[in-house]
Write a protein that holds these residues in place. Sequence first.
Motif, short mmCIF file in Angstrom:
data_model
loop_
_atom_site.label_atom_id
_atom_site.label_comp_id
_atom_site.label_asym_id
_atom_site.label_seq_id
_atom_site.Cartn_x
_atom_site.Cartn_y
_atom_site.Cartn_z
N ALA A 512 12.92 3.19 -1.01
CA ALA A 512 13.47 2.23 -1.95
C ALA A 512 13.91 0.95 -1.27
O ALA A 512 14.34 -0.01 -1.93
N THR A 513 13.80 0.91 0.07
CA THR A 513 14.35 -0.23 0.82
C THR A 513 13.31 -1.04 1.57
O THR A 513 13.54 -2.21 1.86
N ASN A 532 -10.18 -0.23 -5.67
CA ASN A 532 -9.74 0.79 -6.62
C ASN A 532 -8.71 1.75 -6.02
O ASN A 532 -8.70 2.94 -6.34
N ASN A 533 -7.84 1.25 -5.18
CA ASN A 533 -6.75 2.05 -4.65
C ASN A 533 -5.50 1.83 -5.49
O ASN A 533 -5.37 0.83 -6.20
N ASP A 534 -4.56 2.76 -5.39
CA ASP A 534 -3.27 2.61 -6.06
C ASP A 534 -2.20 2.38 -5.01
O ASP A 534 -2.10 3.14 -4.03
N TYR A 535 -1.38 1.33 -5.21
CA TYR A 535 -0.34 0.95 -4.27
C TYR A 535 1.00 1.09 -4.99
O TYR A 535 1.41 0.20 -5.77
N TYR A 536 1.71 2.19 -4.73
CA TYR A 536 2.97 2.43 -5.42
C TYR A 536 4.13 2.26 -4.46
O TYR A 536 4.16 2.89 -3.39
N GLU A 537 5.06 1.41 -4.82
CA GLU A 537 6.25 1.16 -4.04
C GLU A 537 7.47 1.62 -4.85
O GLU A 537 7.78 1.04 -5.90
N ALA A 538 8.16 2.67 -4.37
CA ALA A 538 9.30 3.20 -5.11
C ALA A 538 10.39 2.15 -5.26
O ALA A 538 11.15 2.16 -6.24
N GLY A 539 10.49 1.23 -4.30
CA GLY A 539 11.50 0.19 -4.38
C GLY A 539 11.12 -0.96 -5.28
O GLY A 539 11.93 -1.87 -5.51
N GLY A 540 9.88 -0.98 -5.76
CA GLY A 540 9.45 -2.02 -6.68
C GLY A 540 8.95 -3.29 -6.02
O GLY A 540 8.38 -4.15 -6.69
N THR A 541 9.16 -3.44 -4.71
CA THR A 541 8.74 -4.64 -4.00
C THR A 541 7.50 -4.34 -3.18
O THR A 541 7.48 -3.38 -2.40
N HIS A 542 6.48 -5.16 -3.32
CA HIS A 542 5.23 -4.98 -2.59
C HIS A 542 5.19 -5.91 -1.38
O HIS A 542 5.66 -7.05 -1.43
N SER A 543 4.62 -5.41 -0.32
CA SER A 543 4.54 -6.18 0.92
C SER A 543 3.59 -7.36 0.77
O SER A 543 2.57 -7.28 0.09
N THR A 544 3.94 -8.46 1.44
CA THR A 544 3.02 -9.60 1.48
C THR A 544 1.78 -9.27 2.29
O THR A 544 0.78 -9.99 2.21
N GLN A 545 1.82 -8.18 3.07
CA GLN A 545 0.66 -7.75 3.83
C GLN A 545 -0.31 -6.91 3.01
O GLN A 545 -1.42 -6.61 3.47
N GLU A 546 0.08 -6.50 1.83
CA GLU A 546 -0.76 -5.59 1.05
C GLU A 546 -2.15 -6.20 0.87
O GLU A 546 -2.29 -7.37 0.50
N PRO A 547 -3.20 -5.41 1.11
CA PRO A 547 -4.55 -5.98 1.08
C PRO A 547 -4.99 -6.35 -0.32
O PRO A 547 -4.52 -5.78 -1.32
#
Length: 789
Positions: A512-513, A532-547
């Motif tokens: 979450a952090t 077609n991948n799923d990117y789930y972040e429990a903290g709700g914030t996605h990384s700027t590095q996410e492809p």
Amino acid sequence: MKPVGTAPPAALPAPARRRPVARALRVGLAVLLAALLAGSIAPAASAAAAAAATPDRFPAAAMKADFPGNTPNPTGGKDYFIDATTGRDSAAGTSPQTAWRTLAKANETTFRPGDRILLKAGEQWNNEQLWPKGSGSAGKPITISAYGDPKARRPYIATNGRVPSPFRADGTKNPDTVGRTGAIVLRNQQYFEIDNVELSNDDNFATDITTGTYVRDGIMVSINADLLAAGADSVMDHFRISNVYVHDLDGPSTWQKIHYGGVNFQVFGGKSYKSYGTGGYYFKDVRIENNTFVKVELHAVQFSFNWFAADGADAGQYDESGKFHEGWEQLWVRTRDLYSRDVYIGHNYAESVGQGAFQFANAKNMTVEYNEVNGFLKRYNAVSCGLYLWAGADSVMQFNEVYGGPDNEYDGTPWDLEYTNFNVTYQFNYSHDNAAGWMAYMGNSSNSVARYNLSVNDNGVLVKNMLSTNYSPTYFTNNTFVYDGADLDYMHDETFLSRVYFLNNIFYNTSATRPTPWYRRTGALRQAVFANNDYYEAGGTHSTQEPADRAGLRADPRFVGDPAKYVTGAGVDRIRTAAAHFKLRDDSPLIDAGRYNPHLGTEDFLGTHIYYGDAPDIGMAESPIGVKVTNPVDDDPIENEPGDGRVNLVLGKPVTASSTHPGQNGTLVAGNLTDGNPATRWAAADDAAYPITLDIDFGTATTFDEVYLDEYTDSGTNPRVQTFDLRRWDAGTGSWVTFASRADGIGHDRSVTGFGSVTTSRLRVSLTGKVPSEVYTPTMTEIAVYRAA
């Protein structure tokens, strides 16, 4: 050094299933199951002490009705009995009443096809090694097994380290003694079956060897090429090893350039492999199953070559693309057809293994399934993995469970896509609580596939390394990754050097952090395509590095089970039950959200057909919702996806080099620098003088603001360029004009920016100076040119 002659304990109790320690998510199966499976290993006091029976690790084996030696010999061969207490070596040995006493008596006997060597249950042979002579034949193997009271423990050979050293005094390998280091030894022999015995090979169970040159095996099966007569059969056929319990094999936790382990198959030769014939020197038709290994060095099961002169420059060779392979990469196993073949390794349990638990090499048509690893790299702080194949072909690793791996900077992962593999697949495997990460990825392989695997709490690097380019792309499809982003090092720690596809995977971050850290090196994912991948972040914030992933999701997968309560301790025979915890609920947004590709195979982790409905699901489990698609067609190939979306302005443009190396059959040409393929390269001639120039002709005036450069490296090639200039052609003056200079080298993935926008019809990359410690001239894989707009 251990004191010589210290007696080991008698038979250990049944190996315990220990609850793995998670780095972040510290929950497992229900309390009741954990209580049923927990325990400890408590050795008895001495080798002389009688111990209770050692139950088998696997239920099917535990329910055996009798020892095989209590029933008639099915082959018609002779039975020979050995009783350590009441036997006599002067007796005939052909009945329990006339049994021999020592293993030495069997060692001096040449057995015939169909014969059985039967050891009495409950007996123990200290300071002895079993090396029977002779070979079986098709349908009439020689068998080493047990007879006597079915309630007694297996017959126990406690060799106590009393084996010859495989080294000479100067540290080189001794051709006369390599392969003779097991409690049971077979050398240049075939058609053998070994079952229902207990083995150890350590003179002091309480103290670990940390120095010296000790090599000790449980079962050592070898081909010694130097001892085969001219024209002799060099293919050793038919081995069966089952229901064997191997524990306490000790050796130093350092690499001695020789392997040893619970069950060890190796090929030895004192000369270069080039001195031996092709199409031989391998094992065929091998099954190693239902065995238990506890506290062994270096491996539980090991399949490998160990030629004496296979790691120098003379042992290397060029592949079909012109790439040079060091001898240790063992491309020669493929080109000379030295693969062992038709190998099955399954339903084995390994606990507290010093190095990599299951290390395989030089094999094709190998199936490795339902093996369980509870702790590896316990006493070896270097490179290795839990279960893997290298220099292999046409093989599959499936339904294996690995946990308890170390926090290791170098490899340390449960799985490994290794060097010089061709058509090797990892599927339906479950790994959890491995601190180094999920998959090591060395490169230099062809058609590597990792699909429908489950990874939970492998909080190191998910895809670790990549040290060489591949022959063909690698596919990571429909894997489910559940990890703690606050504890995860990176999704990838180095730089993908050639094309890698990530398709239909779930990346589920429980933190979450901290959002997922995707990479540590700029440009690390430039050769990776995410679709077609799923990117789930429990903290709700996605990384700027996410492809970038144009068809990707950022949704809660809605697993049927709580990810924090993942299943451990169920046993590898129930691996699908553990995996089913991460099935998708019927209302999951990931259903029909994937994309078909032939590399998905034909079924998921749980055995469900691929696929139902409008498209495959995302993750390792397909939901049978909708119409079954019996003959899927790939009408939207992921291979057509662009990389980072940028246009390389020099792709396919002509290049002129001031110097080109004549080697590797003329393949090291400058045109490789603009072909878009990092697996090809250019090299300057050995006598080239600086500056060395590479001139690219755009064909027309072209504007750009970034130049990308990449040097070629491998195990013996370091970056060589220290200083370089970038120059544009000035048509007005008919001269080259420098617009950027650097003195800090090129290396990998060097993007040169900050020079504004340049417009020119020709670009010159001028290599002006070498790294001081390097001797050889430069070699590079790619030059690319971009414009930000």
